[in-house]
Design an enzyme around this catalytic site. Structure first.
Site, PDB file in Angstrom:
ATOM      1  N   PHE A  64       0.850  -1.204   0.000  1.00  0.00           N
ATOM      2  CA  PHE A  64       0.000   0.000   0.000  1.00  0.00           C
ATOM      3  C   PHE A  64       0.880   1.246   0.000  1.00  0.00           C
ATOM      4  O   PHE A  64       1.759   1.402   0.853  1.00  0.00           O
ATOM      5  CB  PHE A  64      -0.921   0.014   1.233  1.00  0.00           C
ATOM      6  CG  PHE A  64      -1.765   1.253   1.311  1.00  0.00           C
ATOM      7  CD1 PHE A  64      -2.762   1.489   0.377  1.00  0.00           C
ATOM      8  CD2 PHE A  64      -1.552   2.207   2.305  1.00  0.00           C
ATOM      9  CE1 PHE A  64      -3.539   2.652   0.435  1.00  0.00           C
ATOM     10  CE2 PHE A  64      -2.326   3.364   2.375  1.00  0.00           C
ATOM     11  CZ  PHE A  64      -3.316   3.585   1.426  1.00  0.00           C
ATOM     12  N   GLY A  65       0.623   2.136  -0.943  1.00  0.00           N
ATOM     13  CA  GLY A  65       1.347   3.406  -1.015  1.00  0.00           C
ATOM     14  C   GLY A  65       0.421   4.567  -0.695  1.00  0.00           C
ATOM     15  O   GLY A  65      -0.675   4.658  -1.247  1.00  0.00           O
ATOM     16  N   TYR A  66       0.876   5.444   0.190  1.00  0.00           N
ATOM     17  CA  TYR A  66       0.068   6.619   0.564  1.00  0.00           C
ATOM     18  C   TYR A  66       0.843   7.916   0.350  1.00  0.00           C
ATOM     19  O   TYR A  66       0.327   9.005   0.589  1.00  0.00           O
ATOM     20  CB  TYR A  66      -0.362   6.521   2.038  1.00  0.00           C
ATOM     21  CG  TYR A  66       0.820   6.410   2.979  1.00  0.00           C
ATOM     22  CD1 TYR A  66       1.363   5.164   3.291  1.00  0.00           C
ATOM     23  CD2 TYR A  66       1.427   7.544   3.511  1.00  0.00           C
ATOM     24  CE1 TYR A  66       2.467   5.061   4.126  1.00  0.00           C
ATOM     25  CE2 TYR A  66       2.535   7.444   4.343  1.00  0.00           C
ATOM     26  CZ  TYR A  66       3.041   6.193   4.642  1.00  0.00           C
ATOM     27  OH  TYR A  66       4.151   6.101   5.459  1.00  0.00           O
ATOM     28  N   GLY A  67       2.095   7.780  -0.071  1.00  0.00           N
ATOM     29  CA  GLY A  67       2.941   8.944  -0.330  1.00  0.00           C
ATOM     30  C   GLY A  67       3.366   8.922  -1.787  1.00  0.00           C
ATOM     31  O   GLY A  67       2.540   8.729  -2.686  1.00  0.00           O
ATOM     32  N   SER A  68       4.658   9.051  -2.009  1.00  0.00           N
ATOM     33  CA  SER A  68       5.139   9.137  -3.399  1.00  0.00           C
ATOM     34  C   SER A  68       4.881   7.863  -4.189  1.00  0.00           C
ATOM     35  O   SER A  68       4.868   7.892  -5.420  1.00  0.00           O
ATOM     36  CB  SER A  68       6.633   9.474  -3.430  1.00  0.00           C
ATOM     37  OG  SER A  68       7.372   8.406  -2.890  1.00  0.00           O
TER      38      SER A  68
ATOM     39  N   GLU B  29      13.229   1.924   3.573  1.00  0.00           N
ATOM     40  CA  GLU B  29      12.907   1.885   5.004  1.00  0.00           C
ATOM     41  C   GLU B  29      13.951   2.611   5.848  1.00  0.00           C
ATOM     42  O   GLU B  29      13.676   2.994   6.984  1.00  0.00           O
ATOM     43  CB  GLU B  29      12.804   0.424   5.444  1.00  0.00           C
ATOM     44  CG  GLU B  29      12.014   0.217   6.697  1.00  0.00           C
ATOM     45  CD  GLU B  29      12.101  -1.217   7.151  1.00  0.00           C
ATOM     46  OE1 GLU B  29      11.517  -1.517   8.185  1.00  0.00           O
ATOM     47  OE2 GLU B  29      12.759  -2.024   6.504  1.00  0.00           O
TER      48      GLU B  29
HETATM   49  C1  BEZ Z   1       4.620   5.622   0.330  1.00  0.00           C
HETATM   50  O1  BEZ Z   1       3.504   5.239   0.643  1.00  0.00           O
HETATM   51  O2  BEZ Z   1       4.788   6.286  -0.671  1.00  0.00           O
HETATM   52  C2  BEZ Z   1       5.793   5.246   1.174  1.00  0.00           C
HETATM   53  C3  BEZ Z   1       5.796   5.584   2.500  1.00  0.00           C
HETATM   54  C4  BEZ Z   1       6.873   5.249   3.277  1.00  0.00           C
HETATM   55  C5  BEZ Z   1       7.953   4.553   2.762  1.00  0.00           C
HETATM   56  C6  BEZ Z   1       7.923   4.184   1.432  1.00  0.00           C
HETATM   57  C7  BEZ Z   1       6.847   4.547   0.644  1.00  0.00           C
END
Ligand code: BEZ
Length: 238
Positions: free
Chosen positions: A20-24, A110
């Site tokens: 699951f991605g919530y950022g980039s 990480e």
């Molecule tokens: C993301 O969801 O984009 C993400 C968040 C933390 C670490 C790696 C990716």
């Protein structure tokens, strides 16, 4: 080995490695995925409370990127923004032959303070399956979270100061404001209700500050080109 370490090691062994991605990750997918499904998770709150020393800032002047806060922990904090029930993002399926490579790629991500958790993901009602298999109602996903115990976790931030900080920050992956603006745009593209009030409020504040002529005092981008913005640095951004 702890139960959590065992869970991490075993995850994806049945061709069910979902991230699951919530950022980039929403606009910059991991390598080798064969399915991307928009949807949401519950029980967390997305906040720009994670210091970024490696992508949108530097160790001397860290930028600000998104992390997730466990809802029960967030309830104990004093925050300027209310919580939305759902955190929208994108889930990626990684085919078995690529799981090891993607795990290695993610473990690099990480390093700057993120830890692994597992959480049920609900695909949006408009999701369609690229295979003949129907999309399940929920999918167990792996998610990277900057836990409050990690040194980069900053806790509640004043929104105006946070917007100003984002405007002046930049790192090897580029301007911090670009990360914020791209996140808002990528969230808007996920569905009809996929916005995040915390993100939109920060975007609005940044645009207002910029319209007033503020937010220009950051280090020049050229300084970072000298440090070197390699493809690898770009690739492993949170
Ligand atoms: C993301 O969801 O984009 C993400 C968040 C933390 C670490 C790696 C990716």
């Amino acid at each position: 080995m702890t139960d959590h370490s065992r869970q991490i090691e075993d995850f994806g062994k049945n061709d069910d490695f979902w991230l699951f991605g919530y950022g980039s990750l929403i606009w910059k997918p991991p390598p080798h995925f064969d399915q991307r499904v928009p949807g949401y998770i519950e029980g967390y709150v997305r906040r720009f409370w994670q210091a970024s020393e490696d992508h949108r800032g530097t160790p001397e002047a860290p930028g600000r990127v998104a992390t997730l806060i466990d809802r029960a922990h967030w309830d104990t904090l004093t925050d300027h923004h209310g919580a939305t029930e759902r955190v929208w993002g994108a889930a990626y399926h990684i085919p078995m032959p690529y799981v090891a490579a993607v795990r290695e790629y993610l473990d690099i991500r990480e390093i700057n303070g993120y830890s692994i958790q597992f959480t049920p993901f609900v695909p949006s009602s408009t999701s369609t399956s690229p295979t003949s298999d129907p999309i399940p109602k929920t999918i167990n996903t792996l998610v990277y979270i900057g836990l409050p115990s990690n040194p980069q976790f900053l806790g509640p931030q004043d929104p105006d100061a946070l917007a100003r900080h984002i405007l002046k920050s930049r790192g090897p992956s580029g301007e911090n404001r670009e990360y914020l603006f791209q996140l808002e745009e990528a969230l808007g593209a996920l569905g009809n209700e996929s916005g995040d009030a915390h993100v939109s409020d920060l975007v609005r504040r940044c645009r207002e500050i910029e319209a007033e002529g503020g937010g220009e005092e950051g280090a020049s981008l050229e300084a970072f080109h000298k440090i070197g913005s390699t493809d690898e640095q770009e690739e492993v951004e949170k």
